[in-house]
Each structure stands twice: as structure tokens, then as C-alpha cells.
Design a protein around this motif. Structure first.
Motif, PDB file in Angstrom:
ATOM      1  N   GLN A 185     -15.082   2.083 -22.118  1.00 47.01           N
ATOM      2  CA  GLN A 185     -15.802   2.692 -21.610  1.00 47.01           C
ATOM      3  C   GLN A 185     -15.438   4.498 -20.953  1.00 47.01           C
ATOM      4  O   GLN A 185     -15.609   5.160 -20.874  1.00 47.01           O
ATOM      5  N   MET A 186     -14.849   4.251 -20.209  1.00 48.67           N
ATOM      6  CA  MET A 186     -14.139   4.434 -19.433  1.00 48.67           C
ATOM      7  C   MET A 186     -13.558   5.639 -20.482  1.00 48.67           C
ATOM      8  O   MET A 186     -12.864   7.565 -20.036  1.00 48.67           O
ATOM      9  N   GLN A 187     -12.204   5.192 -21.459  1.00 44.50           N
ATOM     10  CA  GLN A 187     -11.278   6.313 -22.230  1.00 44.50           C
ATOM     11  C   GLN A 187     -12.646   6.978 -23.390  1.00 44.50           C
ATOM     12  O   GLN A 187     -12.382   8.262 -23.345  1.00 44.50           O
ATOM     13  N   PHE A 188     -13.532   6.408 -23.733  1.00 41.21           N
ATOM     14  CA  PHE A 188     -15.741   6.907 -24.180  1.00 41.21           C
ATOM     15  C   PHE A 188     -15.735   8.381 -23.386  1.00 41.21           C
ATOM     16  O   PHE A 188     -15.643   9.129 -24.187  1.00 41.21           O
ATOM     17  N   ALA A 189     -15.430   7.885 -21.955  1.00 41.87           N
ATOM     18  CA  ALA A 189     -15.883   9.042 -21.181  1.00 41.87           C
ATOM     19  C   ALA A 189     -15.149  10.068 -21.182  1.00 41.87           C
ATOM     20  O   ALA A 189     -15.237  11.460 -19.935  1.00 41.87           O
ATOM     21  N   ASP A 190     -13.880   9.487 -21.584  1.00 41.09           N
ATOM     22  CA  ASP A 190     -11.999  11.166 -21.398  1.00 41.09           C
ATOM     23  C   ASP A 190     -12.204  10.872 -20.215  1.00 41.09           C
ATOM     24  O   ASP A 190     -11.668  12.123 -19.203  1.00 41.09           O
ATOM     25  N   ALA A 191     -12.225   9.829 -19.067  1.00 41.91           N
ATOM     26  CA  ALA A 191     -12.066   8.967 -17.744  1.00 41.91           C
ATOM     27  C   ALA A 191     -10.241   9.782 -17.985  1.00 41.91           C
ATOM     28  O   ALA A 191      -9.396   8.379 -18.772  1.00 41.91           O
ATOM     29  N   LYS A 192      -9.486  10.309 -16.938  1.00 38.08           N
ATOM     30  CA  LYS A 192      -7.927  10.081 -16.451  1.00 38.08           C
ATOM     31  C   LYS A 192      -7.974   8.887 -15.920  1.00 38.08           C
ATOM     32  O   LYS A 192      -7.721   8.308 -14.715  1.00 38.08           O
ATOM     33  N   ILE A 193      -7.209   7.521 -16.671  1.00 36.72           N
ATOM     34  CA  ILE A 193      -6.724   6.107 -15.853  1.00 36.72           C
ATOM     35  C   ILE A 193      -5.067   6.521 -15.352  1.00 36.72           C
ATOM     36  O   ILE A 193      -4.382   6.317 -15.976  1.00 36.72           O
ATOM     37  N   ILE A 194      -4.620   6.308 -14.317  1.00 44.47           N
ATOM     38  CA  ILE A 194      -3.550   7.088 -13.493  1.00 44.47           C
ATOM     39  C   ILE A 194      -3.077   5.109 -13.573  1.00 44.47           C
ATOM     40  O   ILE A 194      -1.760   5.502 -12.882  1.00 44.47           O
ATOM     41  N   GLY A 195      -3.866   3.954 -13.566  1.00 39.23           N
ATOM     42  CA  GLY A 195      -2.804   3.015 -13.368  1.00 39.23           C
ATOM     43  C   GLY A 195      -3.563   1.259 -12.247  1.00 39.23           C
ATOM     44  O   GLY A 195      -5.052   2.143 -12.565  1.00 39.23           O
ATOM     45  N   PHE A 196      -3.453   0.736 -12.260  1.00 41.19           N
ATOM     46  CA  PHE A 196      -4.539  -0.412 -12.003  1.00 41.19           C
ATOM     47  C   PHE A 196      -3.615  -0.759 -10.492  1.00 41.19           C
ATOM     48  O   PHE A 196      -2.539  -1.322  -9.963  1.00 41.19           O
ATOM     49  N   ALA A 197      -4.468  -0.920 -10.064  1.00 39.58           N
ATOM     50  CA  ALA A 197      -4.240  -2.196  -8.828  1.00 39.58           C
ATOM     51  C   ALA A 197      -4.613  -3.588  -8.828  1.00 39.58           C
ATOM     52  O   ALA A 197      -6.019  -3.860  -8.915  1.00 39.58           O
ATOM     53  N   TYR A 198      -3.737  -4.000  -8.478  1.00 41.70           N
ATOM     54  CA  TYR A 198      -3.605  -6.134  -9.141  1.00 41.70           C
ATOM     55  C   TYR A 198      -3.937  -6.097  -7.500  1.00 41.70           C
ATOM     56  O   TYR A 198      -2.784  -6.880  -6.626  1.00 41.70           O
ATOM     57  N   ASN A 199      -5.348  -6.972  -6.991  1.00 42.11           N
ATOM     58  CA  ASN A 199      -5.109  -7.314  -5.843  1.00 42.11           C
ATOM     59  C   ASN A 199      -5.227  -8.524  -5.746  1.00 42.11           C
ATOM     60  O   ASN A 199      -6.124  -9.490  -6.725  1.00 42.11           O
ATOM     61  N   GLY A 200      -5.669  -8.993  -4.806  1.00 39.98           N
ATOM     62  CA  GLY A 200      -5.809 -10.607  -4.286  1.00 39.98           C
ATOM     63  C   GLY A 200      -4.941 -11.696  -4.824  1.00 39.98           C
ATOM     64  O   GLY A 200      -5.030 -12.899  -4.737  1.00 39.98           O
ATOM     65  N   LEU A 201      -4.059 -11.428  -4.889  1.00 44.82           N
ATOM     66  CA  LEU A 201      -1.973 -12.058  -4.869  1.00 44.82           C
ATOM     67  C   LEU A 201      -1.884 -12.889  -3.479  1.00 44.82           C
ATOM     68  O   LEU A 201      -1.045 -12.128  -2.692  1.00 44.82           O
ATOM     69  N   TYR A 232       0.756  -1.556  -0.260  1.00 45.75           N
ATOM     70  CA  TYR A 232       0.337   0.232   0.018  1.00 45.75           C
ATOM     71  C   TYR A 232       1.062   1.418   0.267  1.00 45.75           C
ATOM     72  O   TYR A 232       0.236   1.889  -0.615  1.00 45.75           O
ATOM     73  N   LYS A 233       2.122   1.365   0.412  1.00 48.02           N
ATOM     74  CA  LYS A 233       3.059   2.706   0.570  1.00 48.02           C
ATOM     75  C   LYS A 233       3.452   2.555  -1.167  1.00 48.02           C
ATOM     76  O   LYS A 233       3.360   3.472  -1.491  1.00 48.02           O
ATOM     77  N   THR A 234       3.782   1.611  -1.549  1.00 46.47           N
ATOM     78  CA  THR A 234       3.980   1.266  -3.244  1.00 46.47           C
ATOM     79  C   THR A 234       3.023   2.169  -3.976  1.00 46.47           C
ATOM     80  O   THR A 234       2.920   3.288  -4.849  1.00 46.47           O
ATOM     81  N   LEU A 235       2.052   1.775  -3.551  1.00 51.75           N
ATOM     82  CA  LEU A 235       0.415   2.080  -4.522  1.00 51.75           C
ATOM     83  C   LEU A 235      -0.210   3.855  -3.256  1.00 51.75           C
ATOM     84  O   LEU A 235       0.014   4.829  -4.977  1.00 51.75           O
ATOM     85  N   ARG A 236       0.571   4.127  -2.638  1.00 47.68           N
ATOM     86  CA  ARG A 236      -0.054   5.318  -1.975  1.00 47.68           C
ATOM     87  C   ARG A 236       1.182   6.664  -3.129  1.00 47.68           C
ATOM     88  O   ARG A 236       1.110   7.172  -3.900  1.00 47.68           O
ATOM     89  N   THR A 237       2.547   5.840  -3.302  1.00 47.75           N
ATOM     90  CA  THR A 237       4.006   6.570  -3.976  1.00 47.75           C
ATOM     91  C   THR A 237       3.703   6.784  -5.415  1.00 47.75           C
ATOM     92  O   THR A 237       3.200   7.573  -5.814  1.00 47.75           O
ATOM     93  N   ASN A 238       2.981   6.012  -6.002  1.00 52.38           N
ATOM     94  CA  ASN A 238       2.968   5.660  -7.675  1.00 52.38           C
ATOM     95  C   ASN A 238       1.384   6.654  -7.976  1.00 52.38           C
ATOM     96  O   ASN A 238       1.624   7.138  -8.994  1.00 52.38           O
ATOM     97  N   VAL A 239       0.627   6.921  -6.517  1.00 47.92           N
ATOM     98  CA  VAL A 239      -0.444   7.299  -6.581  1.00 47.92           C
ATOM     99  C   VAL A 239      -0.634   9.282  -6.742  1.00 47.92           C
ATOM    100  O   VAL A 239      -0.925   9.910  -7.387  1.00 47.92           O
ATOM    101  N   THR A 240       0.878   9.655  -5.764  1.00 51.48           N
ATOM    102  CA  THR A 240       1.132  11.105  -5.298  1.00 51.48           C
ATOM    103  C   THR A 240       2.467  11.477  -6.834  1.00 51.48           C
ATOM    104  O   THR A 240       2.001  12.694  -6.615  1.00 51.48           O
ATOM    105  N   PHE A 241       2.785   9.955  -6.990  1.00 53.34           N
ATOM    106  CA  PHE A 241       3.691  10.948  -8.301  1.00 53.34           C
ATOM    107  C   PHE A 241       2.617  10.744  -9.657  1.00 53.34           C
ATOM    108  O   PHE A 241       2.936  11.385 -10.721  1.00 53.34           O
ATOM    109  N   SER A 242       1.509   9.907  -9.632  1.00 55.32           N
ATOM    110  CA  SER A 242       1.001  10.355 -10.963  1.00 55.32           C
ATOM    111  C   SER A 242      -0.144  11.772 -10.874  1.00 55.32           C
ATOM    112  O   SER A 242      -0.548  11.618 -11.683  1.00 55.32           O
ATOM    113  N   LEU A 243      -0.548  12.037  -9.649  1.00 60.78           N
ATOM    114  CA  LEU A 243      -0.706  13.578  -9.411  1.00 60.78           C
ATOM    115  C   LEU A 243       0.073  14.634  -8.946  1.00 60.78           C
ATOM    116  O   LEU A 243      -0.725  15.217  -7.718  1.00 60.78           O
TER     117      LEU A 243
END
Length: 238
Positions: A203-219, A32-43
Motif C-alpha cells: 500500500q505504501m509503495q502504491f502511494a509512492d511513499a518512501k520507506i526508510i526502515g522498520f522498527a523491530y519492537n517487543g523483543l 533508541y539511539k541506534t534508531l535515531r542514528t539510522n533515521v538521521t542518516f536516512s534523511l
């Protein structure tokens, strides 16, 4: 000879155990620290950031990701509010053991005047639960009242986390693409299908939504991936 009854206490699922805490395994905290870092650097930049979290399916873990990302951001002294925008099947109130009503739907409908935020001292975050389940959640999510609510919250917080329903089930997540700074798509190990993920992206691209990444869960990360505080294999984080 009578059989001993199994204790219900051990079999009862406690959603709070899925939340980040001092007892959370170290590998999960680091993830989650890695996810947090990636999110903050993406925005980058100043001002409040609005982050939408969605998925392709139910039970992909998007609400757990939303809750723990909010907690993780609060751990670095950011002011965070978590909004349960899944007005069809809300789970955030259950995870934090707080009252689900009143909530977002009640404020948007004009039933109450004050924003029904719940502050958690131990997590240092504020939560806006879903409230009563409305007959038409899409109308509430796309309303001008919701936009005004977001503008009010942006004056007080560094991050607003939106827990949206799966976008392939309902389009609520895409309705706010003009105010969401970035979206995270939650993908679950051995469950998410390529076609459905592709449809989510479309669908998100059609709505012009900005995708900053994927969270890989359940591993299920076994000990062979991590050893003595250092990365044991490069594939630890994907």
C-alpha cells in the motif's frame, strides 16, 4: 482470616513508564539511539524533516516508538514536534499525561485559531494531540489546512514526527506521502504477520511513499545479549 486486598497502585498501567527517561534501562536507551542514528542518516540534508510512523496492526507499539523517537531526537538538541494523527484511537496525550483537547482536529476544523501545542520542559519537545474524534478523519488528514499547518511547523522545527494509524486499517498515513520525507514501519515481535507486513509495504509503495526502515519492537532482550557495555552477540540489534 481475611485476605489482604491487592493494591491497585501496582496494577495500574502508567504509560509514562514507557517513555525514555533517566531510569530507562541502558539497553533500551541504546536501542533508541541506534534508531535515531539510522533515521538521521536516512534523511540527510538541511531543513525540517517529516517522519511518518505506522504499522500493520493495532498494539504494535507505533505510538511508543513515535514518542520515544521524538524524545531521543530532542536529546541531541533538535527542535521536535510530535503530532498525533491517529484521529480514531489517539494515545499520545495519555502517554504524556497532557490534555487531549483541543488538538489537531479542532484546529483543522476551524474551531480554534491558535495551534494547540503543548510544550514539555522535561522532554524538551512540543506535542500536538489529536483533539476531538471527528466523524471523518481521512477528510481532515488530506485537507489543504493540514498541508498549511505542516508548512507553518516546518519553519520552527528540525523534525516533525507523525503518529499515524495502522495503514492496513485506514489509509491516512499514505495520504501525506508527498510531504513525508520518510516512513518507519513498526513490526512487533511474535505478533506481526508476514502477509500483513507485505500488504503494508504494497500500500505504501502504491502511494509512492518512501520507506526508510522498520522498527523491530517487543523483543525481550535478555542479559546474554549484552554484557559490560559492549555487544555480546551480533544479533543484539536486528
Amino acid at each position: 482470616m481475611k485476605k489482604r486486598k491487592k493494591s491497585n497502585e501496582n496494577n495500574t498501567f502508567d504509560p509514562q513508564k514507557m517513555l525514555l527517561s533517566d531510569t530507562t534501562p541502558f539497553s533500551v536507551q541504546e536501542a533508541y539511539k541506534t534508531l535515531r542514528t539510522n533515521v538521521t542518516f536516512s534523511l540527510p540534508g538541511s531543513g525540517c524533516k517529516c517522519i511518518g510512523i505506522t504499522s500493520a496492526h493495532r498494539a504494535d507499539g507505533k505510538s511508543s516508538i513515535s514518542a520515544n523517537l521524538a524524545i531521543s531526537l530532542a536529546q541531541i538538541n533538535k527542535k521536535v514536534v510530535l503530532i498525533d494523527c491517529d484521529l480514531r484511537l489517539p494515545t499520545i496525550a495519555q502517554k504524556f499525561h497532557i490534555r487531549p483537547i483541543p488538538g489537531l482536529s479542532n484546529w483543522l476544523s476551524g474551531d480554534i485559531e491558535e495551534i494547540p501545542l503543548t510544550h514539555l520542559d522535561d522532554k524538551n519537545i512540543d506535542i500536538l494531540p489529536a483533539g476531538n474524534l471527528p466523524p471523518d478523519s481521512t477528510t481532515l488528514i488530506s485537507s489543504q489546512e493540514f498541508l498549511r499547518l505542516i508548512e507553518r511547523l516546518k519553519e520552527s522545527y528540525d523534525y516533525i514526527i507523525f503518529d499515524f494509524p495502522p495503514i492496513t486499517i485506514v489509509s491516512d498515513a499514505a495520504l501525506l506521502s508527498n510531504v513525508i520525507d520518510g516512513y518507519l514501519i513498526v513490526v512487533r515481535h511474535e505478533k506481526s504477520e508476514y502477509q500483513m507486513i507485505n500488504e503494508t509495504i504494497r500500500q505504501m509503495q502504491f502511494a509512492d511513499a518512501k520507506i526508510i526502515g522498520f522498527a523491530y519492537n517487543g523483543l525481550n532482550v535478555s542479559k546474554k545479549y549484552y554484557k559490560k557495555g559492549s555487544y555480546y552477540k551480533k544479533s543484539y540489534y536486528k
